[in-house]
Design a protein around this motif. Structure first.
Motif, PDB file in Angstrom:
ATOM      1  N   TYR B  31       0.708  -1.155   0.186  1.00 48.15           N
ATOM      2  CA  TYR B  31       0.058   0.118  -0.013  1.00 48.15           C
ATOM      3  C   TYR B  31       0.940   1.191   0.091  1.00 48.15           C
ATOM      4  CZ  TYR B  31      -3.959  -3.142   1.305  1.00 48.15           C
ATOM      5  OH  TYR B  31      -5.156  -4.007   1.020  1.00 48.15           O
ATOM      6  N   MET B  32       0.610   2.238  -1.067  1.00 42.84           N
ATOM      7  CA  MET B  32       1.340   3.399  -0.743  1.00 42.84           C
ATOM      8  C   MET B  32       0.328   4.645  -1.303  1.00 42.84           C
ATOM      9  SD  MET B  32       4.797   2.693  -3.002  1.00 42.84           S
ATOM     10  CE  MET B  32       5.656   4.023  -2.515  1.00 42.84           C
ATOM     11  N   SER B  33       0.681   5.634  -0.656  1.00 48.32           N
ATOM     12  CA  SER B  33      -0.424   6.691  -0.786  1.00 48.32           C
ATOM     13  C   SER B  33       0.456   8.069  -0.835  1.00 48.32           C
ATOM     14  CB  SER B  33      -1.103   6.993   0.476  1.00 48.32           C
ATOM     15  OG  SER B  33      -2.102   5.636   0.641  1.00 48.32           O
ATOM     16  N   SER B  49      -2.513   3.210  -3.779  1.00 48.23           N
ATOM     17  CA  SER B  49      -2.373   2.415  -4.677  1.00 48.23           C
ATOM     18  C   SER B  49      -1.871   1.146  -3.503  1.00 48.23           C
ATOM     19  CB  SER B  49      -1.116   2.134  -5.632  1.00 48.23           C
ATOM     20  OG  SER B  49      -0.666   1.144  -5.935  1.00 48.23           O
ATOM     21  N   ARG B  94       2.463   1.343   3.686  1.00 48.63           N
ATOM     22  CA  ARG B  94       2.293   0.527   4.651  1.00 48.63           C
ATOM     23  C   ARG B  94       1.950  -1.053   4.191  1.00 48.63           C
ATOM     24  NH1 ARG B  94      -3.732   1.425   7.523  1.00 48.63           N
ATOM     25  NH2 ARG B  94      -4.855   1.920   5.738  1.00 48.63           N
ATOM     26  N   GLN B  97      -3.635  -3.008   5.319  1.00 49.39           N
ATOM     27  CA  GLN B  97      -4.770  -2.203   5.896  1.00 49.39           C
ATOM     28  C   GLN B  97      -5.007  -2.332   7.221  1.00 49.39           C
ATOM     29  OE1 GLN B  97      -8.510  -3.193   4.059  1.00 49.39           O
ATOM     30  NE2 GLN B  97      -7.981  -2.305   2.047  1.00 49.39           N
ATOM     31  N   GLY B  98      -6.236  -1.756   7.949  1.00 45.99           N
ATOM     32  CA  GLY B  98      -6.562  -1.663   9.202  1.00 45.99           C
ATOM     33  C   GLY B  98      -5.338  -1.243  10.057  1.00 45.99           C
ATOM     34  N   GLY B  99      -4.937  -2.188  11.045  1.00 45.26           N
ATOM     35  CA  GLY B  99      -4.059  -1.813  12.107  1.00 45.26           C
ATOM     36  C   GLY B  99      -2.370  -1.440  11.810  1.00 45.26           C
ATOM     37  N   PHE B 100      -2.109  -1.524  10.348  1.00 42.89           N
ATOM     38  CA  PHE B 100      -0.771  -1.248   9.913  1.00 42.89           C
ATOM     39  C   PHE B 100      -0.817   0.342   9.938  1.00 42.89           C
ATOM     40  CE2 PHE B 100       0.547  -5.392   9.202  1.00 42.89           C
ATOM     41  CZ  PHE B 100      -0.277  -6.114   9.024  1.00 42.89           C
ATOM     42  N   GLY B 101       0.311   0.704  10.586  1.00 41.87           N
ATOM     43  CA  GLY B 101       0.712   2.196  10.498  1.00 41.87           C
ATOM     44  C   GLY B 101       1.440   2.443   9.206  1.00 41.87           C
ATOM     45  N   TYR B 102       1.361   3.739   8.745  1.00 36.19           N
ATOM     46  CA  TYR B 102       1.949   4.296   7.858  1.00 36.19           C
ATOM     47  C   TYR B 102       3.423   4.620   8.029  1.00 36.19           C
ATOM     48  CZ  TYR B 102      -1.593   4.740   4.086  1.00 36.19           C
ATOM     49  OH  TYR B 102      -2.657   4.436   3.114  1.00 36.19           O
ATOM     50  N   PHE B 104       6.003   7.429   6.669  1.00 40.56           N
ATOM     51  CA  PHE B 104       5.871   8.291   5.814  1.00 40.56           C
ATOM     52  C   PHE B 104       7.498   8.791   5.419  1.00 40.56           C
ATOM     53  CE2 PHE B 104       1.786  10.560   5.914  1.00 40.56           C
ATOM     54  CZ  PHE B 104       1.172   9.862   6.857  1.00 40.56           C
TER      55      PHE B 104
END
Lengths: 112, 113
Positions: B31-33, B49, B94, B97-102, B104
């Motif tokens: 996951y990337m944002s 993404s 990250r 989803q859910g409890g996984f922190g990003y 930065f």
């Protein structure tokens, strides 16, 4: 809709004071909750998190408890230091959602 | 581990110019944002993404394009810069989803004149 409301800043405290930064959220179901910290000129760093009701996240002397009944995730620290001066963001992530919803941030300044 | 690397750190553009903000991560995160940070508005999601070849719009996608040809890279393209795009841009990744922190990146400070 989904949102996060944080205590308005800026907050200024003396070293060794007790810190509380309030955070409440609106969401459906059971979101995961996060606190991020941003030091000047840097990106956000994950400070702590909680993924289910009554969980307590803790790190570097900071704590926050996931309170489902009050939809809150207040950040606390018993004795702050000058090095804790930063901007603090509360955020949540819904199950199945990619998006992190952030509060507006609370600027904290600790004076020696 | 470098984590999430963003380049450049600072950029000044003229209105109408285009550019690409680079983002790379070495943690094998799916996951990337991209977020933008503006005073008093917190962070707002631009695009995200969930894996190579898959992208979607966030809450403020207009004026930006993204692509995800590899797991590692997630560039953000400004098509025709406008003063309203003056902001600090953060890329984040990250594991799930859910409890996984990003995690930065350190940000790109963009000024459009």
């Amino acid at each position: 809709g989904n949102s996060v409301t944080q205590m308005e800043g800026p907050v200024t405290l003396s070293e060794e004071a007790f810190l509380t930064i309030n955070c409440t959220y609106t969401a459906t179901g059971y979101p995961s909750l996060f606190w991020y910290v941003q030091y000047p000129g840097e990106g956000l760093q994950l400070l702590l998190k909680a993924t289910k009701a009554d969980d307590k996240g803790s790190n570097k002397g900071f704590e926050a408890t996931y309170r489902k009944e009050t939809t809150s995730f207040h950040l606390e620290k018993g004795s702050v230091q000058v090095s804790d001066s930063a901007v603090y963001f509360c955020a949540h992530s819904q199950q199945g959602a990619q998006k992190l919803v952030f509060g507006q941030g609370t600027r904290l300044t600790i004076n020696p | 581990n470098a984590g999430v690397t963003q380049t450049p750190k600072f950029q000044v553009l003229k209105t109408g110019q285009s550019m690409t903000l680079q983002c790379a991560q070495d943690m094998n995160h799916e996951y990337m944002s991209w977020y933008r940070q503006d005073p008093g508005m917190g962070l707002r999601l631009i695009h995200y993404s969930v894996g190579a070849g898959i992208t979607d719009q966030g809450e403020v996608p207009n004026g930006y394009n993204v692509s995800r040809s590899t797991t590692e890279d997630f560039p953000l393209r400004l098509l025709s810069a406008a003063p309203s795009q003056t902001s600090v841009y953060f890329c984040a990744s990250r594991l799930g989803q859910g409890g996984f922190g990003y995690t930065f990146g350190s940000g790109t400070r963009l000024t459009v004149v």
